[in-house]
Design an enzyme around this catalytic site. Structure first.
Site, PDB file in Angstrom:
ATOM      1  N   ASP A 408       0.818  -1.214   0.000  1.00  0.00           N
ATOM      2  CA  ASP A 408       0.000   0.000   0.000  1.00  0.00           C
ATOM      3  C   ASP A 408       0.855   1.270   0.000  1.00  0.00           C
ATOM      4  O   ASP A 408       2.029   1.242   0.393  1.00  0.00           O
ATOM      5  CB  ASP A 408      -0.887  -0.020   1.253  1.00  0.00           C
ATOM      6  CG  ASP A 408      -2.228   0.656   1.033  1.00  0.00           C
ATOM      7  OD1 ASP A 408      -2.335   1.491   0.120  1.00  0.00           O
ATOM      8  OD2 ASP A 408      -3.156   0.350   1.795  1.00  0.00           O
ATOM      9  N   GLU A 457      -5.797  -1.557  -6.586  1.00  0.00           N
ATOM     10  CA  GLU A 457      -6.875  -0.652  -6.202  1.00  0.00           C
ATOM     11  C   GLU A 457      -7.062   0.410  -7.297  1.00  0.00           C
ATOM     12  O   GLU A 457      -7.863   0.230  -8.190  1.00  0.00           O
ATOM     13  CB  GLU A 457      -6.565  -0.002  -4.857  1.00  0.00           C
ATOM     14  CG  GLU A 457      -7.731   0.791  -4.306  1.00  0.00           C
ATOM     15  CD  GLU A 457      -7.395   1.460  -2.986  1.00  0.00           C
ATOM     16  OE1 GLU A 457      -8.317   1.687  -2.204  1.00  0.00           O
ATOM     17  OE2 GLU A 457      -6.203   1.768  -2.752  1.00  0.00           O
ATOM     18  N   GLU A 470     -20.997  11.312   1.506  1.00  0.00           N
ATOM     19  CA  GLU A 470     -20.925  11.762   0.120  1.00  0.00           C
ATOM     20  C   GLU A 470     -20.550  10.623  -0.812  1.00  0.00           C
ATOM     21  O   GLU A 470     -21.124  10.473  -1.899  1.00  0.00           O
ATOM     22  CB  GLU A 470     -19.919  12.906  -0.017  1.00  0.00           C
ATOM     23  CG  GLU A 470     -19.805  13.423  -1.453  1.00  0.00           C
ATOM     24  CD  GLU A 470     -18.729  14.484  -1.620  1.00  0.00           C
ATOM     25  OE1 GLU A 470     -18.616  15.017  -2.741  1.00  0.00           O
ATOM     26  OE2 GLU A 470     -18.013  14.779  -0.644  1.00  0.00           O
TER      27      GLU A 470
END
Length: 642
Positions: A408, A457, A470
């Site tokens: 990551d 991702e 949102e």
């Protein structure tokens, strides 16, 4: 007479001002043609026509390097004969298992007065165009590319579905860019990108009834990843390089080589929305697969605790619960996320790996990409920075029985960052480990070259839904855009399918059947599901049984219907069955017709859709016919044909 012939040919594709070029290069079926020429200033240009209609008119080719400026005063000194490309390859982590790529190829050689220059290789297939630069002569200290002038010049009526590049070093812990912004939908070409950082690939455009998808493929570590620049005057989009801060080493931003080299492919898929969804062009031009132990490359599904319970529950007992969950669902993997080295430890992870192995489940472990460019505190970190440290760590976890790694927070597209990705992939292959990149760049065809790259991702995925209302409000619309853009060619770790709404204080807007449909609609070599054992316990037995038997890879794909931002229906084949998944991206009730008779040989159709209230599931067998299916607001369906 020959120069006159070139002149007349070039006039077909734009204004006729002293052009010298070549006859158009057609696709095998003749519907797509590319013309290449020099204008009066010695600039290399190209244009793309589809069924006789200009889609890209007078677009630029050329680069500036430390050797010379190759954007003007060039000569077309030669060209190759037209060649036929006919290649076949197999993938297990993409939309189609067996793929065949057919194209016509031609190389154009451009030089300046000193004999310096480059070649451009064009390949035209029935579903689009790919081209790349070749530098055949590299001497002395090598060549660094300072600027690329490649452009894509759209007509004024074109519209774009485009995702902004996040500003470098912005966001949480300065981890951007990570390809996680919201899309601008149907905007006129020429609209400036709001951050000034550019537009990411894949970039989708509509010209009347024709669609164009632009991306790149074939990054090998000599070139940085690119993007479209933020400004597109009169609809002309140019290739842009990353921000100066997107590096992990000194002089690690721009393309650089001390040997002859190729740029990445510039890929332009062309046709209908069906063409975009069914094309594999972004993989077709990528390099063939490296030599790897294919027995270790196993796609599948994974349980994952972090998406529901976050950092505090990366504990031994919680991970054991999720191993049991994966085993009960017949899923092959369980992902253990951040801080496992501190909260569980290597010895206890080995116990978990043994426990999981006894149940037929493989463990995947999270890592921080780390380095001095990375301020994220999560660990393990600084374990993968050098070949020596990667070898030690990969050997250690492989001996523990670990099947793969999730790495990551890379935060950049500079050449040095791209090389880091490739170094990790090569070393993981040596140890038989699967790879998942997060906080990462678009993989750009790497899943073909590195078959153990299961997923990446590079999307505003489901974790963002758990963070704020949102994103939950926009989830349905975004999900209908992704099959035409981000997930068109490359595997995508959206981490989909939360069937129960108990996971977060945020109010989820999508229905259970919408979530179920994403398990098939989204492509990922390993699908990390956003469901918990507690949530799955509320799901009907029939849906659980369906999820226990969903295929791990696909043999074929078929676009059924849809429009980005509104709705989408896609069918995927595995063996003798077809799985048809559809979602509604709008808050309005819809009827969508699906012609099941188009799926030859199917005798039975089982439909899983939303109940009357949109809070649960309804299952029914339906006739093999042209069937209208009701889609609730932000709803969906999944159909199994056999």
């Amino acid at each position: 007479m020959r120069i006159i012939f070139y002149f007349l040919t070039a006039c077909v594709v734009g204004s006729c001002s002293n052009k010298i070029g070549d006859e158009p290069l057609p696709s095998p079926d003749g519907r797509i043609t590319v013309s290449v020429w020099l204008n009066a200033s010695g600039q290399a240009r190209y244009a793309l026509l589809y069924q006789g209609k200009t889609l890209l008119d007078s677009s630029e080719l050329g680069l500036k390097t430390t050797t010379a400026d190759f954007t003007k005063d060039l000569k077309l000194v030669g060209k190759s004969p037209v060649e036929q490309v006919n290649e076949a390859y197999e993938t297990v982590n993409a939309k189609r298992r067996h793929n065949r790529y057919r194209a016509t190829r031609k190389t154009y050689r451009f030089r300046n007065a000193e004999g310096q220059g480059f070649d451009v290789v064009f390949q035209v297939s029935d579903d689009g165009v790919a081209f790349r630069y070749h530098f055949p002569y590299v001497e002395g200290d090598g060549i660094q590319v300072l600027d690329e002038r490649t452009s894509f010049h759209f007509p004024p009526q074109a519209k774009g579905w485009l995702q902004p590049v996040a500003v470098a070093k912005s966001g949480w812990e300065q981890t951007n860019p990570s390809y996680e912004e919201h899309y601008e939908q149907g905007i006129p070409v020429g609209t400036p990108e709001p951050t000034g950082a550019g537009w990411v690939y894949p970039a989708l455009f509509q010209i009347d009834s024709t669609w164009v998808l632009i991306t790149e493929a074939g990054l090998d570590g000599r070139y940085c990843a690119t993007r479209l620049r933020s400004e597109s005057p009169e609809g002309e989009y140019r290739v842009g390089f990353p921000d100066d801060r997107e590096v992990i080493s000194e002089n690690g931003l721009l393309p650089l080589s001390d040997v002859p080299f190729y740029s990445p492919w510039r890929v332009i898929a062309v046709g209908s929305l069906a063409t975009i969804v069914e094309s594999t062009l972004g993989l077709d031009v990528a390099e063939s697969a490296i030599d790897i132990d294919k027995s270790a490359v196993k796609p599948g599904k994974s349980s994952w605790s972090w998406i529901n319970s976050k950092d505090d529950y990366i504990t031994y007992d919680e991970q054991r619960k999720y191993i049991d969950f994966a085993a009960d669902m017949n899923w092959q993997y369980c992902l253990v996320d951040v801080n496992w080295d501190r909260k569980i430890g290597y010895d206890k992870i080995k116990e978990l790996a043994d426990y999981a192995g006894d149940k037929g489940v493989g463990l995947l472990l999270w890592y921080n990409s780390a380095g001095d460019w990375n301020t994220v505190k999560y660990s393990p970190k600084n374990k993968l920075l050098t070949p020596e440290s990667r070898t030690v760590e990969f050997r250690r976890i492989k001996d523990m029985g670990i099947k793969g790694v999730k790495i990551d927070f890379f935060g950049g597209d500079g050449r040095s960052v791209i090389q880091y990705y490739i170094d990790i992939l090569n070393d993981a292959a040596k140890h038989g480990l699967l790879v998942n990149f997060h906080g990462a760049t678009l993989p750009r065809g790497w899943s073909r070259t590195y078959p153990h790259l299961m997923t990446v991702e590079a999307v505003r995925g489901f974790e963002m839904v758990t963070f704020g209302q949102e994103d939950a409000d926009k989830q349905a619309t975004l999900s209908t855009i992704l099959p035409f853009t981000r997930n068109a060619f490359d595997p995508m770790d959206f981490t989909p399918m939360n069937l129960n709404k108990v996971y977060t204080p945020v109010q989820r807007r999508t229905t259970p059947a919408f979530e179920l449909a994403t398990s098939v609609l989204f492509l990922s070599g390993i699908q990390h599901y956003a469901e918990s054992p507690e949530g799955m316990s509320t799901v009907p037995r029939s849906v659980k049984d369906l999820l226990r038997t969903l295929p791990d890879s696909w043999d074929d794909v078929r676009f059924v219907s849809g429009y980005p931002g509104r709705d989408v229906v896609i069918a995927r084949q595995a063996g003798s069955r077809w799985y048809v998944a559809g979602i509604n991206g709008e808050a309005a009730l819809k009827q969508i017709a699906v012609d099941l008779q188009a799926f030859k040989g199917m005798k039975k159709a089982m439909l899983y859709t939303d109940d009357v209230a949109g809070e649960g599931f309804r299952q029914m067998e339906i006739p093999i016919a042209s069937t209208p299916i009701e889609l609730k607001p932000n709803g969906g369906f999944l159909m199994v044909l056999e």
